[in-house]
Design an enzyme around this catalytic site. Structure first.
Site, mmCIF file in Angstrom:
data_model
loop_
_atom_site.group_PDB
_atom_site.id
_atom_site.type_symbol
_atom_site.label_atom_id
_atom_site.label_comp_id
_atom_site.label_asym_id
_atom_site.label_seq_id
_atom_site.Cartn_x
_atom_site.Cartn_y
_atom_site.Cartn_z
ATOM 1 N N ASP A 9 -35.142 18.469 97.820
ATOM 2 C CA ASP A 9 -34.491 19.666 97.285
ATOM 3 C C ASP A 9 -33.337 19.212 96.400
ATOM 4 O O ASP A 9 -32.411 18.550 96.875
ATOM 5 C CB ASP A 9 -33.981 20.524 98.470
ATOM 6 C CG ASP A 9 -33.250 21.765 97.992
ATOM 7 O OD1 ASP A 9 -33.237 22.029 96.771
ATOM 8 O OD2 ASP A 9 -32.686 22.466 98.850
ATOM 9 N N ASP A 105 -36.910 23.266 91.817
ATOM 10 C CA ASP A 105 -36.125 22.154 92.369
ATOM 11 C C ASP A 105 -36.520 21.787 93.801
ATOM 12 O O ASP A 105 -35.742 21.176 94.516
ATOM 13 C CB ASP A 105 -34.623 22.459 92.279
ATOM 14 C CG ASP A 105 -34.188 23.526 93.257
ATOM 15 O OD1 ASP A 105 -35.046 24.316 93.664
ATOM 16 O OD2 ASP A 105 -33.006 23.547 93.629
ATOM 17 N N GLU A 106 -37.716 22.158 94.214
ATOM 18 C CA GLU A 106 -38.162 21.808 95.569
ATOM 19 C C GLU A 106 -39.608 21.323 95.544
ATOM 20 O O GLU A 106 -40.467 21.983 94.945
ATOM 21 C CB GLU A 106 -38.124 23.045 96.474
ATOM 22 C CG GLU A 106 -36.762 23.463 96.941
ATOM 23 C CD GLU A 106 -36.848 24.620 97.917
ATOM 24 O OE1 GLU A 106 -35.922 24.774 98.694
ATOM 25 O OE2 GLU A 106 -37.859 25.352 97.907
HETATM 26 MG MG LIG Z 1 -31.865 23.201 95.402
#
Ligand SMILES: [Mg+2]
Length: 433
Positions: A9, A105-106
């Site tokens: 993350d 973003d993961e």
């Molecule tokens: Mg994040």
């Protein structure tokens, strides 16, 4: 002992991309906003320095300024974020196999058996961090969680942000989760919290102590059992998920807050959604239109049709829906379009009544799609979308929570894929230190 999953993350992703590309922003409180000079808008991301002042996603610009008078607002640059995202995935993929990208973003990867011991798993995570630093830049950091299942790995990634690396193994479960709030746990939304509360579960500790049968009763299905096992690090086979909708929504910039502006933006978004529909080989049978008038008045209307991927047919349906809008409403401020009832091409039976005209139109749209992919979305479009197309800010590419835009389909810039190109373009404008 088997640490099977590695979850990544990125920390304050949009803000750290901006800090990477502009050294003057490093170490400073910054917030990313959809448009500059609009006091009514909210922050879509904040740097860690801004988070210290209590500024986070969703905080209105005015409030952010009150919390931190020195804050700098940066207009979101979604093309740049997607280009960096593609490069990040590529970099991580060179170290471990990226199983699934969950959002901009993961992402997570599964560790093969030879890497499932703590020492080796930690080494792999450190290799990923180093590779990211070397390829993307030191400002863009990731927090990594490693655990026996994906559910726990995701929680582990949140335990020591930013730039964290946390391993959680069976013997720590489920007690280590007790520090979390119920709302931090994937799968527990506001409604589920109410249900849990009605069964006397008000925090994660009580959730972890609950019996499997209790969770089964609360969820009302095997999902409760699945959850009980997940809390203990046990992975049950995942259920197949199907794509359910294609959609776009857009807060109108001031110049398009008119009947004509909203109408044109809707057509522009419909064209984009239909393009995605055809590229991913789906047909839709349900069109939903939503409009926010002024700041309070929400209106929506939907229509069903036989499965289609024809932009013109759906445009006509959009016009029908649009005619039903409330006529005395204030000016529109936000518009959304959703295509539902999706059927994949392999399950689709062509209509018996398909005419030569329909086939010619399908051919024409396929050619238009190719032109757009090669020369950008603004190169060719239907007349109804003209006003929005000419207004640069209308319906620009956006990154939704669960959808990473394909730059070749959704960006206004040209990101044509050539047959020999195997890697994504190196993002421009970054300080590659
Ligand atoms: Mg994040």
């Amino acid at each position: 002992m088997a640490l099977r999953y590695l979850f990544i993350d990125f920390d304050s992703f949009y803000a750290s991309v901006e800090q990477q590309s502009n050294p003057l922003l490093r170490g400073k409180p910054i917030a990313i906003v959809p448009t500059l000079n609009a006091e009514t808008t909210s922050c879509i991301a904040a740097s860690y320095e801004a988070k210290h002042f209590g500024i986070k996603t969703g905080v209105p610009v005015r409030q952010a300024r009150a919390l931190c008078p020195n804050i700098q607002f940066i207009q979101a640059n979604h093309d740049k974020y997607v280009a960096i995202h593609n490069r990040m995935v590529e970099t991580i993929h060179e170290v471990i196999f990226v199983d699934e990208v969950l959002s901009i973003d993961e992402m997570y990867g599964r560790l093969p058996p030879k890497w499932q011991k703590p020492k080796k798993a930690r080494q792999k995570a450190e290799t990923i961090k180093l590779a990211l630093k070397q390829t993307i830049g030191r400002e863009i950091t990731a927090s990594i969680g490693i655990a026996p299942n994906r559910f726990i790995a995701k929680l582990a990634s949140k335990m020591n942000k930013p730039n964290g690396l946390v391993l959680v193994d069976y013997e720590q479960l489920p007690e280590i989760l007790e520090a979390f709030d119920l709302s931090d746990i994937t799968g527990i939304g506001a409604r589920m919290q109410i249900r849990l509360k009605s069964h006397g579960i008000t925090n994660v500790k009580e959730l972890c102590q609950a019996k499997r049968e209790t969770l089964h009763r609360i969820w009302g299905s095997i999902e409760g059992d699945r959850f009980w096992y997940a809390l203990r690090g046990i992975s049950l086979p995942e259920q197949e998920t199907h794509k359910r909708t294609f959609g776009h929504s857009h807060v109108l910039p001031p110049k398009l807050r008119s009947t004509e502006g909203a109408f044109s933006t809707l057509h522009r978004m419909l064209e984009k959604a239909c393009h995605r529909l055809r590229v991913e080989q789906y047909f839709t049978s349900h069109l939903v239109l939503q409009v926010k008038f002024g700041f309070e008045w929400r209106w929506h209307e939907a229509i069903r049709c036989s499965p289609t991927q024809d932009t013109l047919q759906l445009s006509q349906l959009l016009n029908l829906l649009w005619d039903c809008r409330p006529k005395m409403a204030p000016n529109p401020t936000k518009v959304s379009i959703t295509l539902m009832g999706l059927i994949h091409a392999k399950n689709h039976t062509p209509s018996l009544f398909e005419s030569a005209e329909d086939r010619r139109r399908a051919q024409l749209q396929s050619i238009m799609d190719q032109i757009k992919q090669r020369y950008g979305n603004r190169s060719i479009y239907y007349g109804n979308a003209m006003l929005a197309q000419k207004t640069t800010e209308a319906a620009p590419m956006r990154i939704a929570f669960n959808h990473i835009p394909d730059l070749t389909i959704e960006s206004d810039q040209t990101f044509a894929k050539t047959p020999t190109q195997t890697t994504s373009p190196k993002p421009q404008g970054l300080d590659w230190d």
